[in-house]
Design an enzyme around this catalytic site. Structure first.
Site, PDB file in Angstrom:
ATOM      1  N   CYS A  72      45.311  14.677 -10.804  1.00 52.19           N
ATOM      2  CA  CYS A  72      46.709  14.851 -10.411  1.00 52.19           C
ATOM      3  C   CYS A  72      47.214  16.282 -10.616  1.00 52.19           C
ATOM      4  O   CYS A  72      46.766  17.202  -9.950  1.00 52.19           O
ATOM      5  CB  CYS A  72      47.570  13.837 -11.153  1.00 52.19           C
ATOM      6  SG  CYS A  72      49.163  13.530 -10.363  1.00 52.19           S
ATOM      7  N   LYS A 118      59.402   9.997  -3.826  1.00 53.88           N
ATOM      8  CA  LYS A 118      58.225   9.819  -4.669  1.00 53.88           C
ATOM      9  C   LYS A 118      57.189   8.968  -3.947  1.00 53.88           C
ATOM     10  O   LYS A 118      57.510   7.918  -3.401  1.00 53.88           O
ATOM     11  CB  LYS A 118      58.633   9.147  -5.985  1.00 53.88           C
ATOM     12  CG  LYS A 118      57.485   9.014  -6.983  1.00 53.88           C
ATOM     13  CD  LYS A 118      57.982   8.414  -8.292  1.00 53.88           C
ATOM     14  CE  LYS A 118      56.859   8.332  -9.320  1.00 53.88           C
ATOM     15  NZ  LYS A 118      57.314   7.789 -10.612  1.00 53.88           N
ATOM     16  N   SER A 128      50.895   8.192  -7.768  1.00 59.04           N
ATOM     17  CA  SER A 128      52.231   8.287  -8.354  1.00 59.04           C
ATOM     18  C   SER A 128      52.560   9.757  -8.552  1.00 59.04           C
ATOM     19  O   SER A 128      52.086  10.397  -9.492  1.00 59.04           O
ATOM     20  CB  SER A 128      52.289   7.543  -9.696  1.00 59.04           C
ATOM     21  OG  SER A 128      53.587   7.666 -10.261  1.00 59.04           O
ATOM     22  N   HIS A 168      45.107   8.030  -8.917  1.00 63.29           N
ATOM     23  CA  HIS A 168      44.941   7.621 -10.316  1.00 63.29           C
ATOM     24  C   HIS A 168      43.994   6.425 -10.429  1.00 63.29           C
ATOM     25  O   HIS A 168      44.429   5.293 -10.702  1.00 63.29           O
ATOM     26  CB  HIS A 168      46.293   7.275 -10.931  1.00 63.29           C
ATOM     27  CG  HIS A 168      47.154   8.460 -11.190  1.00 63.29           C
ATOM     28  ND1 HIS A 168      46.976   9.282 -12.278  1.00 63.29           N
ATOM     29  CD2 HIS A 168      48.183   8.987 -10.474  1.00 63.29           C
ATOM     30  CE1 HIS A 168      47.873  10.262 -12.245  1.00 63.29           C
ATOM     31  NE2 HIS A 168      48.619  10.103 -11.158  1.00 63.29           N
ATOM     32  N   GLU A 180      42.162   5.717 -12.771  1.00 63.51           N
ATOM     33  CA  GLU A 180      42.124   5.254 -14.157  1.00 63.51           C
ATOM     34  C   GLU A 180      43.210   4.238 -14.474  1.00 63.51           C
ATOM     35  O   GLU A 180      43.187   3.600 -15.542  1.00 63.51           O
ATOM     36  CB  GLU A 180      42.247   6.443 -15.112  1.00 63.51           C
ATOM     37  CG  GLU A 180      43.662   6.980 -15.336  1.00 63.51           C
ATOM     38  CD  GLU A 180      44.153   7.895 -14.214  1.00 63.51           C
ATOM     39  OE1 GLU A 180      45.265   8.439 -14.347  1.00 63.51           O
ATOM     40  OE2 GLU A 180      43.433   8.062 -13.205  1.00 63.51           O
ATOM     41  N   ARG A 196      60.236   1.739 -16.235  1.00 61.16           N
ATOM     42  CA  ARG A 196      60.799   2.954 -16.825  1.00 61.16           C
ATOM     43  C   ARG A 196      61.837   3.589 -15.908  1.00 61.16           C
ATOM     44  O   ARG A 196      62.882   4.069 -16.357  1.00 61.16           O
ATOM     45  CB  ARG A 196      59.676   3.932 -17.133  1.00 61.16           C
ATOM     46  CG  ARG A 196      60.120   5.162 -17.908  1.00 61.16           C
ATOM     47  CD  ARG A 196      58.932   5.860 -18.574  1.00 61.16           C
ATOM     48  NE  ARG A 196      57.933   6.303 -17.613  1.00 61.16           N
ATOM     49  CZ  ARG A 196      56.700   5.812 -17.524  1.00 61.16           C
ATOM     50  NH1 ARG A 196      56.328   4.831 -18.321  1.00 61.16           N
ATOM     51  NH2 ARG A 196      55.845   6.277 -16.637  1.00 61.16           N
TER      52      ARG A 196
END
Length: 358
Positions: A147, A168, A197, A240, A242, A254
């Protein structure tokens, strides 16, 4: 690959409790097996610091059942930390200066939160990060960037500047192989999902102009995985792989909390293709109930995390494990027996995969 619990890092105990293959140092020393030393430069913000340790260590551990891997976690200066997080780092993390002296076989560099300055080069961590990257480029077999680390390194090496998105980009997106013959993609599906993200991106077109070979991309998420022109010395990730099953859901929670606390003005959208239809409806109903309660001065209903989690599906983990297995397998075959020496004497550093192709 069995992970060796060689330090007090809590991630080792947490993964062992999950049933992952984690060895004590005594167990590792009883086995006459060559080891790999993998650095994990963790720049993630406080809330994600420890879970990131576990996510990448889990991926490494799932790569092979024989080779023993020492994961060395460290960080850089220039990142704001709470006292509790700094205490965790001081207690469990290693120093780059020591790792530089001892040597690493491979290095993973995570993303980070930024202060949104106009240029990444203005971020406080930029120069300390590049010091480590420049050292690793000469002394480590392969560096895998995730990223923001990918964005920083592409700017540093190729003058490729990331671009700000209007909204986003987060969710789970369908991807395809562009180079199925590349050894990093052996045994992977030709079509698979990857979580993304981010607020910024670099594109496949930008990378190809810079001489980076793009191996995986998608129509919506665009560039995901690429490599330097030699095929292995640097691996660039924009997605991502992971991420855990619930990672995007926790990010959404969040963002909802930030909206309710007045930190952001806009109602956060759901991550794309993350929730089932029923779960998405539940999330929308919850947000409607929250807004209604605020208007009427009533109690805010709790976030229905467990119910939403029941509607999640993991459609990326198998491919992620395969790519990491291929990556560490190549490192194992290329790196010298002496720790800190990136290649065996018969390998050309400018064409390290050439010997494997013969």
């Amino acid at each position: 690959m069995p992970i060796v619990a060689h330090s007090s890092l809590p991630a080792f105990a947490a993964l062992a409790a999950e049933g992952e293959d984690v060895l004590t140092e005594a167990q590792a020393h009883r086995a006459d097996i060559r080891e790999l030393h993998v650095g994990l430069l963790n720049m993630m913000p406080d809330a994600a610091l420890q879970v990131t340790e576990q996510q990448f260590t889990r991926l490494i551990g799932a790569s092979n059942r024989i080779v023993q891997v020492y994961v060395h976690v460290f960080t850089v200066e220039g990142l704001d930390r709470s006292p509790a997080t700094q205490a965790h780092i001081d207690t469990h993390y290693e120093r780059f200066e020591d790792l530089r002296d001892e040597g690493l076989d491979a290095l993973i560099v995570t993303g980070a939160n930024v202060a949104n300055r106009p240029d990444l080069a203005d971020e406080a961590f930029y120069e300390p990060l590049l010091e480590i990257i420049d050292w690793a480029s000469e002394n480590v077999t392969s560096v895998l960037c995730s990223c923001l680390a990918t964005h920083a390194l592409l700017q540093h090496r190729h003058g490729v500047h990331r671009r700000r998105l209007l909204t986003k980009r987060w969710g789970v997106y369908e991807h395809r192989q562009l180079r199925p013959d590349h050894p990093l993609l052996h045994g992977t599906n030709t079509r698979f999902d990857v979580p993304h993200s981010r607020w910024n991106e670099v594109t496949t077109t930008q990378l190809e102009r810079a001489g980076v070979e793009v191996l995986i991309a998608s129509t919506e998420g665009d560039f995901h995985l690429g490599v330097s022109s030699d095929g292995i010395r640097t691996v660039y990730l924009q997605g991502h792989p992971e991420y855990d099953l619930v990672s995007l859901l926790k990010e959404y929670k969040r963002e909802v909390t930030r909206f309710l606390d007045g930190e952001v003005a806009a109602i956060p959208p759901l991550p794309d293709r993350c929730l089932s239809a029923d779960a998405a409806r539940l999330a929308h109903d919850h947000l409607d109930a929250v807004l209604t309660a605020r208007e009427r001065g009533g109690a805010i209903p709790p976030f229905p995390e467990e119910q939403l989690a029941a509607g999640l599906e993991n459609t990326w983990a198998d491919t992620a494990k395969a790519v990491f297995a291929n990556w560490l397998g190549l490192v194992y075959r290329l790196t010298d027996l002496e720790r800190g020496v990136p290649f065996t004497p018969d390998i050309d550093p400018d064409d390290p995969l050439g010997r494997l192709a013969r």
